[in-house]
Design a protein around this motif. Structure first.
Motif, PDB file in Angstrom:
ATOM      1  N   ALA A 517      58.020   0.223 -10.800  1.00 16.98           N
ATOM      2  CA  ALA A 517      57.530   1.600 -10.737  1.00 16.98           C
ATOM      3  C   ALA A 517      58.116   2.297  -9.521  1.00 16.98           C
ATOM      4  CB  ALA A 517      56.002   1.618 -10.666  1.00 16.98           C
ATOM      5  N   SER A 518      58.684   3.472  -9.733  1.00 15.10           N
ATOM      6  CA  SER A 518      59.108   4.323  -8.618  1.00 15.10           C
ATOM      7  C   SER A 518      57.954   5.253  -8.279  1.00 15.10           C
ATOM      8  CB  SER A 518      60.353   5.125  -8.997  1.00 15.10           C
ATOM      9  OG  SER A 518      60.119   5.916 -10.146  1.00 15.10           O
ATOM     10  N   VAL A 519      57.682   5.434  -6.989  1.00 16.18           N
ATOM     11  CA  VAL A 519      56.441   6.075  -6.550  1.00 16.18           C
ATOM     12  C   VAL A 519      56.740   7.276  -5.659  1.00 16.18           C
ATOM     13  CG1 VAL A 519      54.221   5.732  -5.412  1.00 16.18           C
ATOM     14  CG2 VAL A 519      55.306   3.815  -6.626  1.00 16.18           C
ATOM     15  N   GLY A 520      56.233   8.451  -6.056  1.00 19.32           N
ATOM     16  CA  GLY A 520      56.333   9.656  -5.254  1.00 19.32           C
ATOM     17  C   GLY A 520      55.139   9.813  -4.336  1.00 19.32           C
ATOM     18  N   ALA A 521      55.232  10.759  -3.393  1.00 20.98           N
ATOM     19  CA  ALA A 521      54.224  10.924  -2.342  1.00 20.98           C
ATOM     20  C   ALA A 521      53.386  12.174  -2.577  1.00 20.98           C
ATOM     21  CB  ALA A 521      54.894  11.004  -0.979  1.00 20.98           C
ATOM     22  N   VAL A 522      52.059  12.001  -2.607  1.00 17.35           N
ATOM     23  CA  VAL A 522      51.117  13.111  -2.752  1.00 17.35           C
ATOM     24  C   VAL A 522      50.460  13.378  -1.403  1.00 17.35           C
ATOM     25  CG1 VAL A 522      48.999  13.910  -3.862  1.00 17.35           C
ATOM     26  CG2 VAL A 522      50.671  12.597  -5.174  1.00 17.35           C
ATOM     27  N   GLN A 523      50.470  14.642  -0.992  1.00 15.96           N
ATOM     28  CA  GLN A 523      49.813  15.069   0.239  1.00 15.96           C
ATOM     29  C   GLN A 523      48.528  15.821  -0.096  1.00 15.96           C
ATOM     30  OE1 GLN A 523      53.061  17.567   1.578  1.00 15.96           O
ATOM     31  NE2 GLN A 523      53.597  16.125   3.202  1.00 15.96           N
ATOM     32  N   PHE A 524      47.553  15.763   0.817  1.00 19.29           N
ATOM     33  CA  PHE A 524      46.393  16.648   0.668  1.00 19.29           C
ATOM     34  C   PHE A 524      46.683  17.947   1.408  1.00 19.29           C
ATOM     35  CE2 PHE A 524      45.391  14.153   4.507  1.00 19.29           C
ATOM     36  CZ  PHE A 524      45.047  15.147   5.408  1.00 19.29           C
ATOM     37  N   THR A 525      46.189  19.038   0.856  1.00 20.87           N
ATOM     38  CA  THR A 525      46.340  20.341   1.512  1.00 20.87           C
ATOM     39  C   THR A 525      45.031  20.838   2.094  1.00 20.87           C
ATOM     40  OG1 THR A 525      46.016  21.470  -0.603  1.00 20.87           O
ATOM     41  CG2 THR A 525      48.288  20.987   0.060  1.00 20.87           C
ATOM     42  N   ALA A 526      43.923  20.212   1.711  1.00 27.19           N
ATOM     43  CA  ALA A 526      42.616  20.554   2.277  1.00 27.19           C
ATOM     44  C   ALA A 526      41.668  19.395   2.012  1.00 27.19           C
ATOM     45  CB  ALA A 526      42.068  21.843   1.661  1.00 27.19           C
ATOM     46  N   THR A 527      40.677  19.225   2.890  1.00 26.75           N
ATOM     47  CA  THR A 527      39.685  18.169   2.720  1.00 26.75           C
ATOM     48  C   THR A 527      38.284  18.713   2.934  1.00 26.75           C
ATOM     49  OG1 THR A 527      39.774  17.503   5.054  1.00 26.75           O
ATOM     50  CG2 THR A 527      41.288  16.391   3.527  1.00 26.75           C
ATOM     51  N   ASP A 528      37.310  17.934   2.490  1.00 25.98           N
ATOM     52  CA  ASP A 528      35.906  18.280   2.685  1.00 25.98           C
ATOM     53  C   ASP A 528      35.151  16.987   2.948  1.00 25.98           C
ATOM     54  OD1 ASP A 528      33.605  19.755   2.851  1.00 25.98           O
ATOM     55  OD2 ASP A 528      33.281  19.879   0.683  1.00 25.98           O
ATOM     56  N   ASP A 538      42.347  19.614  -2.506  1.00 23.98           N
ATOM     57  CA  ASP A 538      43.571  20.040  -3.179  1.00 23.98           C
ATOM     58  C   ASP A 538      44.717  19.145  -2.725  1.00 23.98           C
ATOM     59  OD1 ASP A 538      45.090  21.447  -4.920  1.00 23.98           O
ATOM     60  OD2 ASP A 538      45.197  23.294  -3.739  1.00 23.98           O
ATOM     61  N   THR A 539      45.722  19.002  -3.596  1.00 20.53           N
ATOM     62  CA  THR A 539      46.861  18.144  -3.305  1.00 20.53           C
ATOM     63  C   THR A 539      48.152  18.825  -3.737  1.00 20.53           C
ATOM     64  OG1 THR A 539      46.656  17.053  -5.454  1.00 20.53           O
ATOM     65  CG2 THR A 539      45.543  16.012  -3.592  1.00 20.53           C
ATOM     66  N   GLN A 540      49.262  18.267  -3.259  1.00 21.49           N
ATOM     67  CA  GLN A 540      50.580  18.717  -3.689  1.00 21.49           C
ATOM     68  C   GLN A 540      51.553  17.558  -3.564  1.00 21.49           C
ATOM     69  OE1 GLN A 540      51.583  21.826  -0.878  1.00 21.49           O
ATOM     70  NE2 GLN A 540      52.343  20.371   0.658  1.00 21.49           N
ATOM     71  N   ILE A 541      52.638  17.632  -4.312  1.00 21.02           N
ATOM     72  CA  ILE A 541      53.679  16.633  -4.119  1.00 21.02           C
ATOM     73  C   ILE A 541      54.413  16.981  -2.831  1.00 21.02           C
ATOM     74  CG2 ILE A 541      55.493  17.845  -5.385  1.00 21.02           C
ATOM     75  CD1 ILE A 541      54.746  14.055  -5.594  1.00 21.02           C
ATOM     76  N   ALA A 542      54.700  15.985  -2.012  1.00 24.26           N
ATOM     77  CA  ALA A 542      55.412  16.234  -0.758  1.00 24.26           C
ATOM     78  C   ALA A 542      56.800  16.782  -1.063  1.00 24.26           C
ATOM     79  CB  ALA A 542      55.513  14.942   0.047  1.00 24.26           C
ATOM     80  N   GLY A 543      57.206  17.807  -0.325  1.00 23.57           N
ATOM     81  CA  GLY A 543      58.487  18.444  -0.593  1.00 23.57           C
ATOM     82  C   GLY A 543      59.660  17.499  -0.487  1.00 23.57           C
ATOM     83  N   TYR A 544      59.586  16.525   0.415  1.00 28.61           N
ATOM     84  CA  TYR A 544      60.688  15.587   0.615  1.00 28.61           C
ATOM     85  C   TYR A 544      60.752  14.518  -0.460  1.00 28.61           C
ATOM     86  CZ  TYR A 544      56.748  13.003   2.591  1.00 28.61           C
ATOM     87  OH  TYR A 544      55.525  12.403   2.773  1.00 28.61           O
ATOM     88  N   SER A 554      52.752   8.647  -8.831  1.00 29.23           N
ATOM     89  CA  SER A 554      52.660   9.061  -7.433  1.00 29.23           C
ATOM     90  C   SER A 554      51.381   8.513  -6.815  1.00 29.23           C
ATOM     91  CB  SER A 554      52.706  10.590  -7.317  1.00 29.23           C
ATOM     92  OG  SER A 554      51.807  11.202  -8.224  1.00 29.23           O
ATOM     93  N   ALA A 555      51.322   8.576  -5.481  1.00 27.01           N
ATOM     94  CA  ALA A 555      50.190   8.008  -4.745  1.00 27.01           C
ATOM     95  C   ALA A 555      50.075   8.708  -3.396  1.00 27.01           C
ATOM     96  CB  ALA A 555      50.388   6.506  -4.556  1.00 27.01           C
ATOM     97  N   PRO A 556      48.947   8.539  -2.720  1.00 29.43           N
ATOM     98  CA  PRO A 556      48.754   9.203  -1.434  1.00 29.43           C
ATOM     99  C   PRO A 556      49.768   8.766  -0.385  1.00 29.43           C
ATOM    100  CG  PRO A 556      46.654   8.488  -2.310  1.00 29.43           C
ATOM    101  CD  PRO A 556      47.712   7.864  -3.172  1.00 29.43           C
ATOM    102  N   THR A 557      50.171   9.720   0.436  1.00 27.81           N
ATOM    103  CA  THR A 557      50.919   9.432   1.644  1.00 27.81           C
ATOM    104  C   THR A 557      50.038   9.800   2.832  1.00 27.81           C
ATOM    105  OG1 THR A 557      53.017   9.745   2.801  1.00 27.81           O
ATOM    106  CG2 THR A 557      52.059  11.685   1.733  1.00 27.81           C
ATOM    107  N   GLY A 572      53.490   8.021   6.885  1.00 28.53           N
ATOM    108  CA  GLY A 572      53.908   9.033   5.923  1.00 28.53           C
ATOM    109  C   GLY A 572      55.054   8.612   5.037  1.00 28.53           C
ATOM    110  N   GLY A 573      55.501   9.569   4.220  1.00 29.66           N
ATOM    111  CA  GLY A 573      56.635   9.380   3.338  1.00 29.66           C
ATOM    112  C   GLY A 573      56.286   8.620   2.071  1.00 29.66           C
ATOM    113  N   THR A 574      57.277   8.500   1.184  1.00 32.07           N
ATOM    114  CA  THR A 574      57.078   7.640   0.012  1.00 32.07           C
ATOM    115  C   THR A 574      56.963   6.188   0.452  1.00 32.07           C
ATOM    116  OG1 THR A 574      59.482   7.519  -0.349  1.00 32.07           O
ATOM    117  CG2 THR A 574      58.277   9.228  -1.540  1.00 32.07           C
ATOM    118  N   SER A 575      57.348   5.912   1.706  1.00 28.11           N
ATOM    119  CA  SER A 575      57.149   4.575   2.285  1.00 28.11           C
ATOM    120  C   SER A 575      55.676   4.215   2.364  1.00 28.11           C
ATOM    121  CB  SER A 575      57.752   4.513   3.691  1.00 28.11           C
ATOM    122  OG  SER A 575      59.142   4.667   3.656  1.00 28.11           O
TER     123      SER A 575
END
Length: 654
Positions: A517-528, A538-544, A554-557, A572-575
């Motif tokens: 499986a190749s895995v992309g990085a998901v970032q949070f844009t806000a938390t509660d 809310d989340t977004q795919i990391a631009g990089y 994808s999974a959390p970074t 951080g990162g897809t790492s």
């Protein structure tokens, strides 16, 4: 108050169930004899007394319906929940028979084949059951098919998916069906003999499970059950599916005393499972997976996945696994529903998480070079002497995300109960590290490879300084040999590419192999903060994060990680994303080691939470990994493969 046992910090709250062993249901487990797989569990905690009681049937005529004479019942909801005769639409039936009785009748009626000299023997034959259903209100008849009975067992299943409708009308979401079973023996000469007929009524329920009131998303959600709403007053079933975050089911105007059972036990009997959280008890098999079952005194039955808290008028009931204050700050755990998966397991020694990364850093002035959180790591190569801390710590961070054991003040890894092996991948190369892990593996062990490191040289599969020694074909041959026992979670890469994942690690092989499986990085844009637990809103795919049609999921970074000196930082990162997936894969495999590596990828991708455009897309792949949903599917396949496999890995409800 916090307690610490086996290296795992726990918490006690007013809503936590009293301590009770998960083994409370051991005396209520029905077992089936499987000719190919030994003994397997048919239904968790189900009483199947009718199977034993009908052993006396051979004293009566073969067509006698003992159920009508003695009140015995032989046709049940296969889910294993408390309402044996009420079946959720698209559910399944379990139909019992007496294997010894049918075998005896088959032999009694078998035609004889005579040999020269007066010798004779019975012609071989088989026993099959034909099942039909008649709707009581309309007389509609539905053929439910035929099946050849395995006379090593005492029951068989009938899949009702897309077969029987529950609703009689918009305001009547229940219907009664008469199930008729005809059991015949067929012999080699074409003779067909009826052995038994019987019929019973079951009730189909159109369980509500659609719309925003029943399904959640990656953030925290609150679901409200109201038993007086006109829209809900004509059915007795609900299916609530939380999807990430700390999800709460609010029982409006319901107190704890109004709860009949949770997973087969009363509220004051429920305890903690061995892995933490509410005991699994009698999980309901439905839609190819398992659900918690909440039975109310008013007759309503609620199926639950991904629900951490049940809120009653007189207080809350927490069913999630224990979390310390520091664990509650790890947003990745909440977003992926890891605490729900922990109710099933926290990893096992049968699963080894293999880090193909920068290995263990050689830290000046630090004799151990490794933090206590991951002191169970076995280092397989020389230590990393890179002068740059960020490169030296990379592998350590990855392994802590996967498996940190949690010392109350640090961080909690996803699968702390699994083994870990560390490879400083530039020494042996990718090929050499994988071959070494394959050689060291015991036959029962499953290998979850985490690959966050990359190689910028051509001929990158061999060791450093000898880059031409391993060809692409040799690398692919090595990977192909791992399909049954290996799964690879690989960083998609941080190159800002929209044309595909990295070609400088193992990510692009996801197209060639079902266990990668190749895995992309998901970032949070806000938390509660909810109950002091960090949830994303809310989340977004990391631009990089590399994107493309070869991105699997994808999974959390930006997850908390620890280095060899015990310093905690956001990694951080897809790492970081790929060890999050690797940790979840270890939980999935710890629950069911009979899965192949491709099965593990299937479970992860088809239970993932959809993000971005509807369905699979090039930014998020199949979506963000969901630990609880994947582990529940794995559990269902382990406990009752026959019933769970009515749904394939890309069909099961999650």
């Amino acid at each position: 108050m916090h307690n610490k046992a086996n290296g795992i910090e726990t918490e006690t709250e007013g809503g936590v169930f009293p301590e009770l062993s998960r083994g409370i249901i051991d005396d209520r487990v029905a077992w089936r004899e499987e000719s190919s797989n030994g003994i397997t569990q048919a239904g968790i905690g189900r009483n199947n007394l009718q199977t034993n009681l009908i052993r006396g049937e051979h004293f009566f005529d073969r067509n006698l319906n003992l159920g009508s004479v003695f009140g015995l019942q032989r046709i049940f909801d296969a889910s294993g929940d408390a309402s044996k005769k009420e079946v959720f639409e698209d559910g399944a039936l379990e139909i019992s028979y007496n294997k010894n009785y049918l075998s005896s009748l088959k032999n009694i009626h078998a035609p004889k084949f005579n040999l020269w000299g007066g010798m004779s023997f019975n012609l071989p034959g088989s026993v099959s059951a034909t099942v039909s259903a008649t709707k009581s209100s309309t007389g509609e008849v539905v053929d439910l098919g035929s099946t050849t009975l395995n006379l090593d067992q005492n029951s068989f299943y009938v899949n009702l998916k897309d077969q029987l409708e529950a609703s009689d009308s918009l305001l009547d979401r229940r219907s009664t069906w008469n199930i008729d079973v005809d059991i015949d023996a067929t012999y080699a000469n074409g003779l067909n003999i009826n052995l038994e007929d019987f019929s019973e009524n079951i009730t189909m329920i159109d369980a509500l499970d659609v719309g925003s009131g029943y399904r959640g998303d990656v953030s925290a959600n609150t679901f409200t059950y109201n038993n007086v709403s006109w829209a809900d007053s004509f059915d007795t079933g609900r299916i609530y599916r939380g999807r990430g975050g700390t999800d709460t089911l609010v029982l409006d105007d319901i107190s704890k005393s109004d709860i009949l059972e949770f997973n087969g036990s009363s509220v004051n009997q429920l305890g903690q499972s061995a892995a933490g959280g509410a005991a699994l008890g009698e999980q309901a098999f439905y839609g190819g997976t398992v659900f918690d079952v909440l039975n109310l005194n008013n007759g309503d039955e609620l199926y639950l996945q991904g629900i951490e808290t049940i809120s009653c008028e007189d207080g809350d009931i927490r069913i999630r696994a224990n979390m310390s204050d520091s664990t509650k700050e790890q947003w990745n755990l909440q977003a992926m529903d890891v605490s729900g998966a922990w109710r099933f397991n926290r990893g096992s020694s049968d699963v080894v998480m293999v880090s193909l990364d920068s290995g263990i850093g050689d830290i000046a002035g630090n004799a151990d070079d490794i933090d206590d959180e991951i002191d169970h790591v076995v280092n397989k190569t020389s230590k990393n002497t890179c002068a740059l801390a960020k490169d030296r710590d990379h592998g350590h961070h990855s392994m802590s995300v996967m498996g940190a054991r949690h010392d109350s003040q640090g961080i909690a890894g996803i699968a702390p109960g699994s083994q870990m092996w560390a490879y400083q991948v530039w020494d042996p190369g990718f090929h050499g590290a994988i071959e070494d892990a394959k050689a060291d593996r015991e036959s029962h062990e499953r290998l979850v490879f985490q690959n966050g490191a990359s190689w910028s040289l051509e001929g990158r599969w061999g060791p450093s300084g000898n880059t031409d020694s391993i060809t692409e074909e040799q690398m692919m041959e090595s990977l192909a040999e791992t399909e049954d026992y290996g799964f690879f979670s690989v960083a998609a890469g941080n190159d800002w590419s929209r044309d595909g994942v990295s070609t400088y690690n193992l990510a692009h092989f996801q197209t060639d192999f079902g266990n990668i499986a190749s895995v992309g990085a998901v970032q949070f844009t806000a938390t509660d903060e909810i109950d002091n637990i960090t949830n994303v809103t809310d989340t977004q795919i990391a631009g990089y994060s590399n994107q493309g049609d070869d991105l699997t999921l994808s999974a959390p970074t930006d997850s908390r990680a620890v280095n060899g000196d015990g310093d905690i930082r956001d990694f951080g990162g897809t790492s970081c994303a790929n060890p999050n997936v690797a940790g979840v894969a270890a939980l999935v495999w710890s629950e069911n080691t009979s899965l192949s590596g491709s099965d593990v990828r299937d479970l992860l991708t088809y239970s993932a939470m959809d993000l971005g455009a509807a369905g699979r897309d090039d930014a998020f792949g199949h979506g963000m990994v969901n630990a609880e949903a994947a582990v529940r599917r794995s559990h269902a396949l382990a406990e009752n493969y026959e019933l769970a496999s009515f749904y394939t890995n890309d069909q099961f409800l999650a």
